[in-house]
Design an enzyme around this catalytic site. Structure first.
Site, PDB file in Angstrom:
ATOM      1  N   GLY A 148       0.408  -0.618  -0.162  1.00 31.42           N
ATOM      2  CA  GLY A 148       0.003  -0.375   0.316  1.00 31.42           C
ATOM      3  C   GLY A 148       1.104   0.840  -0.374  1.00 31.42           C
ATOM      4  O   GLY A 148       2.359   1.157  -0.474  1.00 31.42           O
ATOM      5  N   CYS A 149       0.465   2.001   0.176  1.00 25.63           N
ATOM      6  CA  CYS A 149       0.960   3.510   0.581  1.00 25.63           C
ATOM      7  C   CYS A 149       2.374   3.683   1.052  1.00 25.63           C
ATOM      8  O   CYS A 149       2.665   3.088   2.438  1.00 25.63           O
ATOM      9  CB  CYS A 149       0.195   5.035   1.359  1.00 25.63           C
ATOM     10  SG  CYS A 149       1.504   6.358   1.721  1.00 25.63           S
ATOM     11  N   PHE A 150       3.361   3.717   0.775  1.00 23.78           N
ATOM     12  CA  PHE A 150       4.470   3.231   1.173  1.00 23.78           C
ATOM     13  C   PHE A 150       5.159   4.155   1.999  1.00 23.78           C
ATOM     14  O   PHE A 150       6.308   4.345   2.645  1.00 23.78           O
ATOM     15  CB  PHE A 150       5.528   3.939  -0.215  1.00 23.78           C
ATOM     16  CG  PHE A 150       5.597   5.081  -1.016  1.00 23.78           C
ATOM     17  CD1 PHE A 150       5.305   6.293  -1.080  1.00 23.78           C
ATOM     18  CD2 PHE A 150       6.455   4.755  -2.475  1.00 23.78           C
ATOM     19  CE1 PHE A 150       5.386   7.208  -1.689  1.00 23.78           C
ATOM     20  CE2 PHE A 150       6.718   6.200  -3.108  1.00 23.78           C
ATOM     21  CZ  PHE A 150       6.385   6.858  -2.791  1.00 23.78           C
ATOM     22  N   TRP A 151       3.931   5.232   2.952  1.00 24.75           N
ATOM     23  CA  TRP A 151       4.788   6.648   3.501  1.00 24.75           C
ATOM     24  C   TRP A 151       5.133   5.640   4.565  1.00 24.75           C
ATOM     25  O   TRP A 151       6.240   5.589   5.853  1.00 24.75           O
ATOM     26  CB  TRP A 151       4.429   7.170   3.540  1.00 24.75           C
ATOM     27  CG  TRP A 151       4.284   8.354   2.713  1.00 24.75           C
ATOM     28  CD1 TRP A 151       5.169   8.269   1.582  1.00 24.75           C
ATOM     29  CD2 TRP A 151       3.229   9.489   2.842  1.00 24.75           C
ATOM     30  NE1 TRP A 151       5.150  10.230   1.065  1.00 24.75           N
ATOM     31  CE2 TRP A 151       4.021  10.453   2.169  1.00 24.75           C
ATOM     32  CE3 TRP A 151       2.050  10.224   3.180  1.00 24.75           C
ATOM     33  CZ2 TRP A 151       3.175  11.661   0.721  1.00 24.75           C
ATOM     34  CZ3 TRP A 151       1.883  10.956   2.516  1.00 24.75           C
ATOM     35  CH2 TRP A 151       1.756  11.675   1.429  1.00 24.75           C
ATOM     36  N   SER A 181       4.644   2.007   5.354  1.00 28.45           N
ATOM     37  CA  SER A 181       5.112   0.828   4.905  1.00 28.45           C
ATOM     38  C   SER A 181       6.639   1.530   5.144  1.00 28.45           C
ATOM     39  O   SER A 181       6.999  -0.341   6.269  1.00 28.45           O
ATOM     40  CB  SER A 181       4.688   0.624   3.657  1.00 28.45           C
ATOM     41  OG  SER A 181       3.988   0.059   3.161  1.00 28.45           O
TER      42      SER A 181
END
Length: 237
Positions: A30-33, A35
């Protein structure tokens, strides 16, 4: 893509070549922030560096806007560089599986599109086996709770001319930077990965997790946990 020479939180290099003994795996959930923050916070000094970028696509050096168009085939991903003497790839995989909902196909939460698909991209035969076996184990655990099947893409890094391209510098360690928007689309299901001994081949016993159950009892991913958590790595004995 120019990026900072040093990790904003860990202080280690952002790009290789890496020190001897370090290993790499690429995760996408999902959103890499969020993760990325979940990964750099794993304790014990085992995570040497992390970086966000675009993985498993067919367009070289994509920008954020290009990846979000769906036309590059890329997924938002995190490059995890770890020291296997301090943390097991199984610990990394457990955080990966438990920190999102791997059954959502082309999306995660409110974020929809191929760039938000779940994926694991491995570099060694041992990583391959552990990725696949842990997926099977987690899928069984989800099925017991009436969820599934898992849609995570698992593929060798060698399938791609370059599996990972760095994202823009402003995305790197984004959630630790002043003025960051506190956002993460991850949907942790709060279902634990079954015990390593129940699914790992005996010949890979050397990859047993280094983080004990007590750690997961206290720090397992939960909704919005990376948004609410401090930026430094978790302190654990």
């Amino acid at each position: 893509m120019p990026v900072s020479s040093k990790h904003y939180v860990l202080g280690n290099p952002m790009e290789g070549p890496w020190k001897e003994g370090l290993e790499v795996i690429i995760i996408a959930n999902g959103c890499f922030w969020g993760s990325e923050k979940g990964m750099w916070r794993l304790p014990g000094g085992g995570i040497y560096s992390t970086a966000v970028g675009y993985a498993a696509g067919f367009t070289p050096n994509p920008t954020y806007e290009e990846a979000c168009s769906g036309m590059t085939g890329s997924t938002e991903a995190v490059q995890v560089v770890y020291d296997p003497s301090k943390i097991s790839v199984v610990d990394v995989l457990r955080w990966f599986w438990e920190s999102h909902d791997p059954t959502q196909g082309m999306g995660q939460g409110n974020d929809r599109g191929t760039q938000y698909r779940s994926g694991l991209y491995y570099f060694t035969e041992e990583q391959k086996i552990l990725c696949e076996k842990s997926k099977d184990a987690y899928e069984s655990a989800l099925k017991a709770k009436g969820k599934g099947p898992i849609t995570t893409e698992i593929a060798p890094a060698s399938n791609y001319p370059e599996v990972f391209y760095y994202g823009e510098d402003y995305h790197q360690q984004y959630l630790a930077k002043p003025g960051a928007r506190p956002y993460c689309s991850a949907q942790p299901l709060q279902i634990a990965l079954p015990a390593f001994e129940t699914w790992a081949p005996a010949e890979l016993s050397a990859f047993a997790p280094k983080l004990p159950d007590a750690f997961w009892d206290k720090h397992a991913p939960s909704p919005h946990c990376v948004i609410r958590s401090p930026n430094p790595p978790i302190e654990w004995p």
